[in-house]
Enzyme design. Structure first.
Site, PDB file in Angstrom:
ATOM      1  N   ASN A 114      -0.806 -21.584   8.308  1.00  0.00           N
ATOM      2  CA  ASN A 114      -0.556 -20.517   8.162  1.00  0.00           C
ATOM      3  C   ASN A 114       0.150 -19.979   7.004  1.00  0.00           C
ATOM      4  O   ASN A 114       0.892 -19.031   7.085  1.00  0.00           O
ATOM      5  CB  ASN A 114       0.448 -19.863   9.355  1.00  0.00           C
ATOM      6  CG  ASN A 114       1.444 -20.949   9.682  1.00  0.00           C
ATOM      7  OD1 ASN A 114       1.908 -21.621   8.975  1.00  0.00           O
ATOM      8  ND2 ASN A 114       2.143 -20.884  10.902  1.00  0.00           N
ATOM      9  N   ARG A 251      13.390 -20.364   7.891  1.00  0.00           N
ATOM     10  CA  ARG A 251      14.097 -20.670   9.110  1.00  0.00           C
ATOM     11  C   ARG A 251      15.496 -19.898   9.131  1.00  0.00           C
ATOM     12  O   ARG A 251      16.190 -20.152   8.148  1.00  0.00           O
ATOM     13  CB  ARG A 251      14.274 -22.299   9.500  1.00  0.00           C
ATOM     14  CG  ARG A 251      13.035 -23.001   9.791  1.00  0.00           C
ATOM     15  CD  ARG A 251      12.517 -22.492  11.135  1.00  0.00           C
ATOM     16  NE  ARG A 251      11.253 -23.117  11.416  1.00  0.00           N
ATOM     17  CZ  ARG A 251      10.083 -22.766  11.332  1.00  0.00           C
ATOM     18  NH1 ARG A 251       9.886 -21.419  10.723  1.00  0.00           N
ATOM     19  NH2 ARG A 251       9.068 -23.563  11.708  1.00  0.00           N
ATOM     20  N   GLN A 280      16.009 -19.340  18.909  1.00  0.00           N
ATOM     21  CA  GLN A 280      14.763 -18.297  19.167  1.00  0.00           C
ATOM     22  C   GLN A 280      14.238 -18.533  20.741  1.00  0.00           C
ATOM     23  O   GLN A 280      14.215 -19.921  20.893  1.00  0.00           O
ATOM     24  CB  GLN A 280      13.676 -18.616  18.297  1.00  0.00           C
ATOM     25  CG  GLN A 280      13.655 -18.163  16.644  1.00  0.00           C
ATOM     26  CD  GLN A 280      12.799 -18.180  15.859  1.00  0.00           C
ATOM     27  OE1 GLN A 280      12.792 -17.623  14.625  1.00  0.00           O
ATOM     28  NE2 GLN A 280      11.436 -18.740  16.287  1.00  0.00           N
ATOM     29  N   HIS A 299       9.842 -13.429  15.343  1.00  0.00           N
ATOM     30  CA  HIS A 299       9.039 -14.721  14.562  1.00  0.00           C
ATOM     31  C   HIS A 299       7.519 -14.505  14.694  1.00  0.00           C
ATOM     32  O   HIS A 299       7.078 -15.124  15.901  1.00  0.00           O
ATOM     33  CB  HIS A 299       9.793 -16.149  14.890  1.00  0.00           C
ATOM     34  CG  HIS A 299       9.061 -17.262  14.129  1.00  0.00           C
ATOM     35  ND1 HIS A 299       9.480 -18.508  14.251  1.00  0.00           N
ATOM     36  CD2 HIS A 299       8.174 -17.241  13.010  1.00  0.00           C
ATOM     37  CE1 HIS A 299       9.120 -19.055  13.269  1.00  0.00           C
ATOM     38  NE2 HIS A 299       8.204 -18.688  12.720  1.00  0.00           N
TER      39      HIS A 299
HETATM   40  P1  NAI Z   1       5.506 -27.049   1.844  1.00  0.00           P
HETATM   41  O1  NAI Z   1       6.031 -28.566   2.353  1.00  0.00           O
HETATM   42  O2  NAI Z   1       4.200 -26.883   1.298  1.00  0.00           O
HETATM   43  O3  NAI Z   1       6.756 -26.423   0.927  1.00  0.00           O
HETATM   44  C1  NAI Z   1       8.096 -26.676   1.094  1.00  0.00           C
HETATM   45  C2  NAI Z   1       8.681 -26.733  -0.300  1.00  0.00           C
HETATM   46  O4  NAI Z   1      10.154 -27.042  -0.104  1.00  0.00           O
HETATM   47  C3  NAI Z   1       8.353 -28.103  -1.096  1.00  0.00           C
HETATM   48  O5  NAI Z   1       7.743 -27.720  -2.106  1.00  0.00           O
HETATM   49  C4  NAI Z   1       9.475 -29.016  -0.840  1.00  0.00           C
HETATM   50  O6  NAI Z   1       9.786 -29.939  -1.985  1.00  0.00           O
HETATM   51  C5  NAI Z   1      10.666 -27.953  -0.896  1.00  0.00           C
HETATM   52  N1  NAI Z   1      12.069 -28.292  -0.554  1.00  0.00           N
HETATM   53  C6  NAI Z   1      12.267 -29.127   0.814  1.00  0.00           C
HETATM   54  N2  NAI Z   1      13.801 -29.293   0.919  1.00  0.00           N
HETATM   55  C7  NAI Z   1      14.103 -28.802  -0.353  1.00  0.00           C
HETATM   56  C8  NAI Z   1      15.501 -28.713  -0.776  1.00  0.00           C
HETATM   57  N3  NAI Z   1      16.654 -29.269  -0.044  1.00  0.00           N
HETATM   58  N4  NAI Z   1      15.728 -28.109  -1.985  1.00  0.00           N
HETATM   59  C9  NAI Z   1      14.605 -27.652  -2.620  1.00  0.00           C
HETATM   60  N5  NAI Z   1      13.496 -27.475  -2.223  1.00  0.00           N
HETATM   61  C10 NAI Z   1      13.184 -28.199  -1.112  1.00  0.00           C
HETATM   62  O7  NAI Z   1       5.829 -26.288   3.191  1.00  0.00           O
HETATM   63  P2  NAI Z   1       5.036 -24.772   3.381  1.00  0.00           P
HETATM   64  O8  NAI Z   1       4.006 -24.735   4.205  1.00  0.00           O
HETATM   65  O9  NAI Z   1       5.330 -23.959   2.074  1.00  0.00           O
HETATM   66  O10 NAI Z   1       6.332 -24.187   4.368  1.00  0.00           O
HETATM   67  C11 NAI Z   1       7.658 -23.955   4.102  1.00  0.00           C
HETATM   68  C12 NAI Z   1       8.437 -23.838   5.641  1.00  0.00           C
HETATM   69  O11 NAI Z   1       8.056 -22.326   5.839  1.00  0.00           O
HETATM   70  C13 NAI Z   1       8.185 -24.636   6.775  1.00  0.00           C
HETATM   71  O12 NAI Z   1       8.566 -25.800   6.583  1.00  0.00           O
HETATM   72  C14 NAI Z   1       8.476 -23.604   7.566  1.00  0.00           C
HETATM   73  O13 NAI Z   1       9.874 -24.000   8.009  1.00  0.00           O
HETATM   74  C15 NAI Z   1       8.405 -22.024   7.209  1.00  0.00           C
HETATM   75  N6  NAI Z   1       7.318 -21.371   7.905  1.00  0.00           N
HETATM   76  C16 NAI Z   1       7.642 -20.155   8.419  1.00  0.00           C
HETATM   77  C17 NAI Z   1       6.484 -19.932   9.269  1.00  0.00           C
HETATM   78  C18 NAI Z   1       6.794 -18.413   9.783  1.00  0.00           C
HETATM   79  O14 NAI Z   1       5.972 -18.017  10.765  1.00  0.00           O
HETATM   80  N7  NAI Z   1       7.893 -17.708   9.575  1.00  0.00           N
HETATM   81  C19 NAI Z   1       5.132 -20.185   9.178  1.00  0.00           C
HETATM   82  C20 NAI Z   1       5.186 -21.310   8.405  1.00  0.00           C
HETATM   83  C21 NAI Z   1       6.129 -21.819   7.791  1.00  0.00           C
END
Ligand code: NAI
Length: 351
Positions: A114, A251, A280, A299
Site C-alpha cells: 500500500n 504511526r 486504534q 486509519h
Molecule cells: P520501508 O521499510 O520501505 O521504509 C521505512 C524507512 O524508515 C526505511 O528507509 C528505514 O531505514 C527508515 N527507518 C527505520 N527506523 C528509522 C529510524 N530510527 N530513523 C530513521 N529512519 C528510520 O517502509 P514503508 O513501506 O515506507 O512504510 C513505512 C511505515 O509506514 C510502516 O512501517 C508503517 O508504520 C507506515 N504505514 C502506514 C500506512 C497507513 O495506512 N497509514 C500503510 C503502510 C505503512
C-alpha cells in the site's frame, strides 16, 4: 491448521462491496481460497476477549494495522501452537516482535502493498494543511463566506522546504510526487541513499535536527520501533520552525500526544494531519480529535480498494507457501528464525 483472522466489521457496506476485502465479512478472500484445503478459518472482529479464547489452539494469526489486534508478550505466551503471524498491510508494531522471536514465531507483512496509497495520502494531507482546506470546506457546510478568515492562513506549497523522515518505499514515493510542486526537499533516514538516488529524487540528506529546524512541512514515514517511539517528543516538536506543519501517516506513537496538542494550542505548529493514532480505534475522547488546526482522519490511507486487493493477494501467497512448507518471500519477513530480519525494523533488539 487453525487460522484466525482479526478484521474490522464492514457491516452492510461490506456485504454490497465484495472488493472491501479487508473487512471481516469478506475476510481477505480467504474463505474461498482455503475452501476444501482442510484448514479451519475463524474470522473475528473482537480483538480481545474472543481472540483470547482462540489463542491456545491457534496456528496462524492474521491481523491488520487498520484494526490492530495487539499481540502482546502475554497474548503470545497463551498461544503455544502459534507459528505464523501475518500483517495484512504494512507495519507490524502491534506485535511484540521480541516475544514472537523468542517463541520462534515467523512474522511477515505484505511489503509494498500500500505504499502508493499512503504516498498519495501524504501529498493530500500536506496540501490540505498548507492550503487551509478543512476550514474552507467547513465554511461551505456552515453556510458562510469569509474569504479573509480562510486566506489569512492559506499558502502556496511552491518554494517551501519539505522534510521527509524515513526515506523508504513510502518516503521515496512522496518525494517523487512532491517534485512536481517545486519544493526544496530534505530527508533523514538511518540508511542514507546513494548520491545518484538522491539526485533522481531531488532530496538532500541532513541530520534529523537540521531537517526539523529547516522544514516548513515534515512528513514522517518510518516504522514504529523502540527508536522511533516518541521520536517527536516535546523537544523535537518545539524545535520545528514556528508555523510549520507536521504530517504523520506512519504511526501515532511516533508523536507525543500531549506535546503535539500543546504545540498546536500555543500556535507553535500551524497544523497537523495524518491517519494514525494510538490506540486504534482512537477513543472518543482522544485529544487529537479536538486539538486546533488538525486534519486527522481514521486509519485508512493504506487500505484503498486497490491496496486491499494487493494485500489480500500477498496474504494468500504467504499462506500457500507456509502451508506447503515453502519459504515465504524474503521481502515480507519481519521476524524469522528467532530474530528480527527486516532492515526497516533493525534496531538494538532485545528479547
Ligand atoms: P520501508 O521499510 O520501505 O521504509 C521505512 C524507512 O524508515 C526505511 O528507509 C528505514 O531505514 C527508515 N527507518 C527505520 N527506523 C528509522 C529510524 N530510527 N530513523 C530513521 N529512519 C528510520 O517502509 P514503508 O513501506 O515506507 O512504510 C513505512 C511505515 O509506514 C510502516 O512501517 C508503517 O508504520 C507506515 N504505514 C502506514 C500506512 C497507513 O495506512 N497509514 C500503510 C503502510 C505503512
Amino acid at each position: 491448521m487453525k487460522i484466525v483472522a482479526v478484521l474490522y466489521s464492514g457491516g452492510e457496506i461490506a456485504k454490497r462491496t465484495p472488493t472491501l476485502l479487508g473487512s471481516a465479512e469478506n475476510a481477505l478472500g480467504l474463505r474461498e481460497f482455503l475452501a476444501g484445503k482442510g484448514h479451519e478459518l475463524i474470522v473475528l472482529t473482537d480483538k480481545e476477549t474472543e481472540l483470547d479464547k482462540h489463542l491456545p489452539s491457534t496456528d496462524i494469526i492474521i491481523t491488520t494495522p487498520f484494526w490492530p489486534a495487539y499481540l502482546t508478550k502475554e497474548r503470545i505466551s497463551h498461544a503455544p501452537n502459534l507459528k505464523l503471524i501475518l500483517t495484512a498491510g504494512i507495519g507490524s508494531d502491534h506485535i511484540d516482535l521480541g516475544a514472537a522471536a523468542a517463541s520462534k514465531i515467523t512474522v511477515a507483512e505484505i511489503t509494498g502493498s500500500n505504499v502508493v496509497s499512503v504516498a498519495e495520502q501524504v501529498v493530500m494531507h500536506i496540501l490540505a494543511l498548507v492550503r487551509n482546506y478543512i476550514p474552507a470546506y467547513n465554511q461551505v457546510l456552515e453556510g458562510r463566506w469569509d474569504i479573509a478568515e480562510i486566506a489569512a492562513r492559506a499558502h502556496d506549497l511552491e518554494d517551501k522546504t519539505v522534510g521527509i523522515i524515513g526515506m523508504g518505499r513510502i518516503g521515496q514515493r512522496v518525494c517523487e510526487r512532491l517534485k512536481a510542486f517545486n519544493v526544496k526537499m530534505l530527508y533523514y533516514d538511518q540508511f542514507p541513499l546513494r548520491t545518484v538516488e538522491e539526485q533522481v529524487l531531488g532530496a538532500r540528506f541532513t541530520s534529523r535536527e537540521q531537517l526539523v529546524e529547516q522544514s516548513d512541512v515534515i512528513t514522517i514515514n518510518t516504522p514504529l520501533t523502540p527508536e522511533t517511539d516518541g521520536m517527536f517528543d516535546r523537544n523535537l516538536i518545539f524545535r520545528m520552525k514556528k508555523g510549520a506543519y507536521l504530517v504523520n501517516t506512519a504511526r501515532g506513537k511516533i508523536v507525543d500526544t500531549a506535546a503535539l496538542v500543546e504545540a498546536l494550542e500555543v500556535g507553535h505548529l500551524a497544523g497537523y494531519a495524518g491517519d494514525v493514532w494510538y490506540p486504534q480505534p482512537a477513543p472518543k475522547d482522544h485529544p487529537w480529535r479536538h486539538m486546533p488546526n488538525h486534519a486527522m482522519v481514521p486509519h485508512y490511507s493504506g487500505t484503498t480498494l486497490e491496496a486491499q486487493a494487493r494485500y489480500s493477494n500477498g496474504i494468500k501467497d504467504c499462506l500457500s507457501r507456509f502451508l506447503e512448507n515453502r519459504p515465504l518471500e524474503q521481502q515480507y519477513l519481519i521476524v524469522d528464525g528467532g530474530k528480527v530480519v527486516s532492515a526497516s525494523y533493525s534496531y538494538a533488539f532485545k528479547t
